[in-house]
Design an enzyme around this catalytic site. Structure first.
Site, PDB file in Angstrom:
ATOM      1  N   ASP A  45     -91.971  51.166  -4.071  1.00  0.00           N
ATOM      2  CA  ASP A  45     -90.625  50.663  -3.464  1.00  0.00           C
ATOM      3  C   ASP A  45     -90.699  49.045  -2.936  1.00  0.00           C
ATOM      4  OD1 ASP A  45     -87.973  50.426  -2.518  1.00  0.00           O
ATOM      5  OD2 ASP A  45     -88.197  52.308  -1.374  1.00  0.00           O
ATOM      6  N   ASP A  46     -90.086  48.417  -3.435  1.00  0.00           N
ATOM      7  CA  ASP A  46     -90.113  46.943  -2.936  1.00  0.00           C
ATOM      8  C   ASP A  46     -91.370  46.267  -2.812  1.00  0.00           C
ATOM      9  OD1 ASP A  46     -87.363  47.518  -2.368  1.00  0.00           O
ATOM     10  OD2 ASP A  46     -87.731  47.444   0.064  1.00  0.00           O
ATOM     11  N   CYS A  85     -82.305  49.391  -4.778  1.00  0.00           N
ATOM     12  CA  CYS A  85     -82.720  50.840  -5.169  1.00  0.00           C
ATOM     13  C   CYS A  85     -82.146  51.687  -6.239  1.00  0.00           C
ATOM     14  CB  CYS A  85     -83.038  51.566  -3.630  1.00  0.00           C
ATOM     15  SG  CYS A  85     -84.040  50.711  -2.646  1.00  0.00           S
ATOM     16  N   ARG A  89     -83.212  52.478 -10.100  1.00  0.00           N
ATOM     17  CA  ARG A  89     -83.801  53.835 -10.419  1.00  0.00           C
ATOM     18  C   ARG A  89     -82.849  54.615 -11.244  1.00  0.00           C
ATOM     19  NH1 ARG A  89     -87.379  55.219  -5.891  1.00  0.00           N
ATOM     20  NH2 ARG A  89     -87.491  53.058  -4.855  1.00  0.00           N
ATOM     21  N   LYS A 138     -88.967  59.545  -3.558  1.00  0.00           N
ATOM     22  CA  LYS A 138     -87.550  58.836  -3.205  1.00  0.00           C
ATOM     23  C   LYS A 138     -86.623  59.042  -4.331  1.00  0.00           C
ATOM     24  CE  LYS A 138     -85.451  54.574  -2.214  1.00  0.00           C
ATOM     25  NZ  LYS A 138     -85.858  53.192  -1.642  1.00  0.00           N
ATOM     26  N   HIS A 140     -82.568  58.672  -4.232  1.00  0.00           N
ATOM     27  CA  HIS A 140     -81.557  57.845  -3.892  1.00  0.00           C
ATOM     28  C   HIS A 140     -80.611  57.774  -5.053  1.00  0.00           C
ATOM     29  CE1 HIS A 140     -81.171  54.047  -1.468  1.00  0.00           C
ATOM     30  NE2 HIS A 140     -79.998  54.760  -1.231  1.00  0.00           N
ATOM     31  N   SER A 163     -84.174  56.365   1.036  1.00  0.00           N
ATOM     32  CA  SER A 163     -85.132  55.458   1.700  1.00  0.00           C
ATOM     33  C   SER A 163     -85.638  56.087   2.977  1.00  0.00           C
ATOM     34  CB  SER A 163     -84.523  54.025   1.980  1.00  0.00           C
ATOM     35  OG  SER A 163     -84.403  53.384   0.629  1.00  0.00           O
ATOM     36  N   HIS A 252     -91.526  50.083   1.048  1.00  0.00           N
ATOM     37  CA  HIS A 252     -90.064  49.699   1.224  1.00  0.00           C
ATOM     38  C   HIS A 252     -90.091  49.114   3.086  1.00  0.00           C
ATOM     39  CE1 HIS A 252     -85.767  49.983   1.829  1.00  0.00           C
ATOM     40  NE2 HIS A 252     -85.706  50.568   2.745  1.00  0.00           N
ATOM     41  N   ASP A 301     -89.627  49.163  -8.218  1.00  0.00           N
ATOM     42  CA  ASP A 301     -88.177  49.159  -8.428  1.00  0.00           C
ATOM     43  C   ASP A 301     -87.558  47.713  -8.155  1.00  0.00           C
ATOM     44  OD1 ASP A 301     -88.384  48.803  -5.642  1.00  0.00           O
ATOM     45  OD2 ASP A 301     -86.861  50.440  -5.300  1.00  0.00           O
ATOM     46  N   ASN A 302     -88.103  46.957  -7.502  1.00  0.00           N
ATOM     47  CA  ASN A 302     -87.456  45.601  -7.236  1.00  0.00           C
ATOM     48  C   ASN A 302     -88.544  44.767  -6.328  1.00  0.00           C
ATOM     49  OD1 ASN A 302     -85.388  47.392  -5.494  1.00  0.00           O
ATOM     50  ND2 ASN A 302     -86.739  46.012  -4.262  1.00  0.00           N
ATOM     51  N   LYS A 332     -85.807  40.385  -3.221  1.00  0.00           N
ATOM     52  CA  LYS A 332     -85.110  41.656  -3.333  1.00  0.00           C
ATOM     53  C   LYS A 332     -83.549  41.409  -3.236  1.00  0.00           C
ATOM     54  CE  LYS A 332     -84.171  46.036  -1.234  1.00  0.00           C
ATOM     55  NZ  LYS A 332     -84.460  47.190  -0.071  1.00  0.00           N
TER      56      LYS A 332
END
Length: 543
Positions: A45-46, A85, A89, A138, A140, A163, A252, A301-302, A332
């Site tokens: 994540d991130d 996010c 996903r 996660k 989401h 998150s 994250h 994811d980004n 992001k």
């Protein structure tokens, strides 16, 4: 969940247990065809492109990921399908952009909906093909009712519904600004701090049951590791191929403090090492239990969340210099390279070449059709896909990826989900630009470009200087760009497009004890604990 009465939960859980666990009892038929490959998708994540040492030599915190790159293939031009996010996903699990699957922005704690139910997930396809399917981490993509992972193709789920900063905990992670612990009394629940969730605790699910609320963030990594290892081991013992989707909380916002005297980048570096150690354990488990037949695919994811300052990751060379000169972040939530170009590593001993770097332009959306092909399954009918079967690239037979790749607006500028940036071969094209919130608090202005800004990434990886509109190169490439862009928009407009439900209701908030401040579950004799005991069959590991 609040929408269901306490009395109804055991019934639902028991019914789900029968549905989930009944399949695991079936023995593999004699004389069956060779076992299909196992799949492990690890989604960070991130995570910044420059956060792993294999990509950026300045990073010293990822020895296990660097080993994964040495023993597998590294993709240096790999992109998330969106730079925030939920849309990212949703696209990974459907192989379709948000403009097709309906998910164009993030879901909330109180969201009633999620990934539209008429969209087919990768887990559903693989489940139908005989796979044991597990999701850990996660989600989401909707937690209310049938949007929950157990109803979207996953036999087993353990994790948080969104998150880990979207709810208070008794062990707050590192954040900017710092967030307080959950209130313990109703009178304290009215305390509100900007950018912090204080009215509801972060829940931890095992299948459909909340097993802890608030989550203990300091033990979350260990719990994810334990459940992932259990899933891999039991699935391998069961004799069926498995698909594990491991969506990490890292990076994250950091979960834990660095150990005294530890080297590296302080709190963020400690988080990287924590994530790296987890991936190392997963790799060793795949080697031990996967019988040499397991594809491990790691990506993000980004890009990094720049407004978190020293608690955010690094983009490497993808600084989006043109935008940064005008204010705001180019990571992001943006369509600059730092927002969606992510680390990607693939490992499969004996199948995927070791110590190889591929320049192919690839996307997280390619995971869906590639795994479906490797499983000898069928893509869902009556819809088009943005992902490609990139098996030849995985196996070192080709470096041909996407010629055209679309980058949707993801919060920084323009309408969410709308396609206003794209890639055509080496050219990056912007019809709309804007900067997300940066560490200094600035936000880059939304600007529209007609004719578009065009950058040649072969010569300008920092996206600093767009081609001169009057130049021969610009005039030569513009017709091809205009044609590719028009064709892509037409393809989406004529597709079977879904619409996500973004309505909200406080009743959709996951809550194991609405009578207590922040929905806290009491100690041992809480309603949640009793519920877990009554529904033991539903919450045990089923493969």
């Amino acid at each position: 969940m609040r929408a269901l009465s306490p009395a109804a939960l055991p019934v639902l859980a028991a019914a789900l247990a029968g549905l989930l666990c009944g399949r695991a009892e079936l023995p593999a038929p004699r004389g069956a065809a060779p076992r299909k490959p196992n799949f492990i998708i690890v989604l960070a994540d991130d995570l910044g492109w420059g956060d792993i040492g294999a990509n950026w030599a300045e990073t010293k915190d990822t020895p296990n990921l660097d080993e994964l790159a040495e023993q597998g293939t590294r993709f240096v031009d790999f992109h998330s399908a969106a730079s925030t996010c939920s849309p990212s996903r949703a696209s990974l699990l459907t192989g379709r952009l948000g403009a097709r699957n309906g998910v164009t922005r993030n879901f909330a704690v109180t969201s009633l909906g999620g990934l539209p139910l008429n969209e087919t997930t990768l887990a559903e396809v693989l489940q139908e093909a005989g796979y044991s399917t597990g999701a850990i981490g996660k989600w989401h993509l909707g937690h209310h009712g049938r949007y929950h992972p157990n109803f979207r193709g996953f036999d087993y789920y353990f994790g948080i519904p969104y998150s880990h900063d979207m709810g208070c905990t008794d062990t707050p992670g590192y954040n900017l600004p710092p967030c307080p612990a959950c209130p313990r009394h109703v009178a304290a629940a009215s305390y509100v701090k900007k950018d912090c969730y204080t009215d509801v605790a972060l829940p931890l699910f095992e299948n459909v049951t909340i097993v802890q609320q608030p989550v203990n963030l300091t033990s979350l990594t260990a719990q994810y590791m334990e459940k992932a290892l259990q899933f891999i081991q039991r699935a391998s013992q069961n004799g069926r191929p498995f698909f594990l989707y491991l969506a990490l909380a890292h990076m994250h916002v950091p979960l834990a403090a660095p150990r005294p005297g530890s080297p590296g980048r302080g709190v963020y570096g400690a988080g990287l090492r924590d994530m790296d150690a987890l991936v190392g354990r997963i790799k060793r488990a795949a080697d031990s239990h996967g019988e040499g037949n397991t594809l491990l695919w790691f990506t993000g994811d980004n890009g990094p969340w720049a407004q978190k300052c020293e608690l955010a990751g690094g983009v490497g060379p993808f600084v989006g210099a043109w935008q940064r000169q005008r204010g705001g972040s180019s990571a992001k939530q943006t369509t600059w390279e730092g927002g969606h170009r992510v680390p990607a590593l693939a490992y499969w001993p004996g199948r995927i070449p070791a110590n190889r770097t591929s320049p192919a332009v690839l996307s997280t959306m390619d995971i869906f059709p590639t795994l479906v092909a490797l499983a000898e399954a069928e893509l869902p009918p009556n819809r088009r896909f943005d992902g490609l079967d990139v098996s030849p690239v995985l196996f070192g037979q080709s470096d041909k990826g996407h010629k055209t790749l679309l980058h949707p607006n993801s919060g920084a500028a323009g309408k969410d989900g709308e396609i206003k940036a794209l890639r055509l071969a080496r050219y990056k094209v912007f019809y709309t630009t804007g900067g997300a919130k940066a560490c200094d608090g600035s936000v880059g202005p939304e600007e529209h470009h007609q004719p578009p800004l065009i950058f040649n990434l072969d010569h300008d990886i920092q996206e600093q200087e767009p081609l001169d509109v009057a130049s021969r190169e610009y005039q030569a490439v513009l017709p091809a760009i205009s044609t590719a862009y028009a064709e892509a928009l037409w393809d989406i407009a004529t597709d079977n497009v879904s619409v996500a439900d973004y309505s909200q209701d406080p009743a959709a908030t996951p809550c194991c004890n609405a009578q207590h401040a922040a929905c806290r579950c009491q100690a041992h004799r809480s309603h949640a604990a009793l519920l877990d005991h009554r529904t033991e069959r539903a919450t045990r590991l089923c493969v």
